[in-house]
Design a protein around this motif. Structure first.
Motif, short mmCIF file in Angstrom:
data_model
loop_
_atom_site.label_atom_id
_atom_site.label_comp_id
_atom_site.label_asym_id
_atom_site.label_seq_id
_atom_site.Cartn_x
_atom_site.Cartn_y
_atom_site.Cartn_z
N ASP A 89 0.75 -1.18 0.06
CA ASP A 89 0.10 -0.10 -0.06
C ASP A 89 0.87 1.31 0.10
O ASP A 89 1.66 1.38 0.89
N ILE A 91 0.60 4.13 0.91
CA ILE A 91 0.34 5.23 2.24
C ILE A 91 0.75 4.54 3.52
O ILE A 91 1.61 5.03 3.98
N SER A 92 0.46 3.31 3.68
CA SER A 92 0.75 2.63 4.81
C SER A 92 2.17 1.94 4.83
O SER A 92 2.59 1.34 5.72
N PHE A 115 -4.69 -0.62 -2.60
CA PHE A 115 -4.98 -0.15 -1.19
C PHE A 115 -5.54 -0.87 -0.23
O PHE A 115 -6.32 -1.57 -0.48
N LYS A 119 -9.70 4.74 3.03
CA LYS A 119 -9.06 5.82 3.56
C LYS A 119 -7.76 5.89 3.00
O LYS A 119 -7.47 7.04 2.61
N ASN A 120 -6.82 4.98 2.71
CA ASN A 120 -5.54 5.15 2.24
C ASN A 120 -5.77 5.51 0.68
O ASN A 120 -5.10 6.38 0.04
N TYR A 121 -6.65 4.83 0.17
CA TYR A 121 -7.01 5.19 -1.39
C TYR A 121 -7.40 6.71 -1.59
O TYR A 121 -6.73 7.21 -2.40
N PHE A 124 -4.28 8.89 -1.01
CA PHE A 124 -3.36 8.98 -2.12
C PHE A 124 -3.88 9.86 -3.31
O PHE A 124 -3.03 10.57 -3.64
#
Length: 128
Positions: A89, A91-92, A115, A119-121, A124
């Motif tokens: 992912d 982000i994480s 993702f 939330k991360n999607y 980004f």
């Protein structure tokens, strides 16, 4: 000269239907309406090539999960290669399973990113 030309054409035909090149062939029609950041269905992604293909791909079952590939070679690679089933992912930075990830178009060449959650999607692609 004619035999050389026929040989070149035969080689080109084989090259165009190989696994790595089917992405461009399959996506030109179906992706016209998609843009970077759009979420795509799992079954239309070659998880070996990390590419949106624009049509249903070959289903591969592994450890009770469903993955997708664009050709017979991909069907062989998915059970054998972790990177065909897992991705990071952005982000994480966690290693996540492609079978359960949110998948989105990442560039104009129909490559995809995975993702671990919505939330991360959204973070980004600045979708909030």
């Amino acid at each position: 000269m004619k035999n050389i030309l026929l040989g070149i054409l035969a080689f080109a035909a084989v090259f165009l239907v190989s696994c790595n090149n089917s992405k461009a062939e399959n996506t030109q029609i179906a992706v016209a309406h998609l843009t970077i950041g759009d979420i795509v269905p799992h079954d239309q992604v070659c998880m070996v090539n990390n590419a949106y293909m624009g049509k249903k791909q070959l289903e591969v079952q592994h450890d009770g999960k469903t993955y997708y590939g664009c050709c017979e070679n991909c069907k062989l690679r998915i059970p054998q290669e972790e990177n065909a089933r897992m991705a990071y992912d952005p982000i994480s930075k966690k290693l996540i399973d492609k079978a359960t990830a949110i998948i989105a178009i990442s560039d104009k060449n129909d490559n995809v990113m995975y993702f671990e959650n919505k939330k991360n999607y959204e973070a980004f692609f600045n979708k909030k």
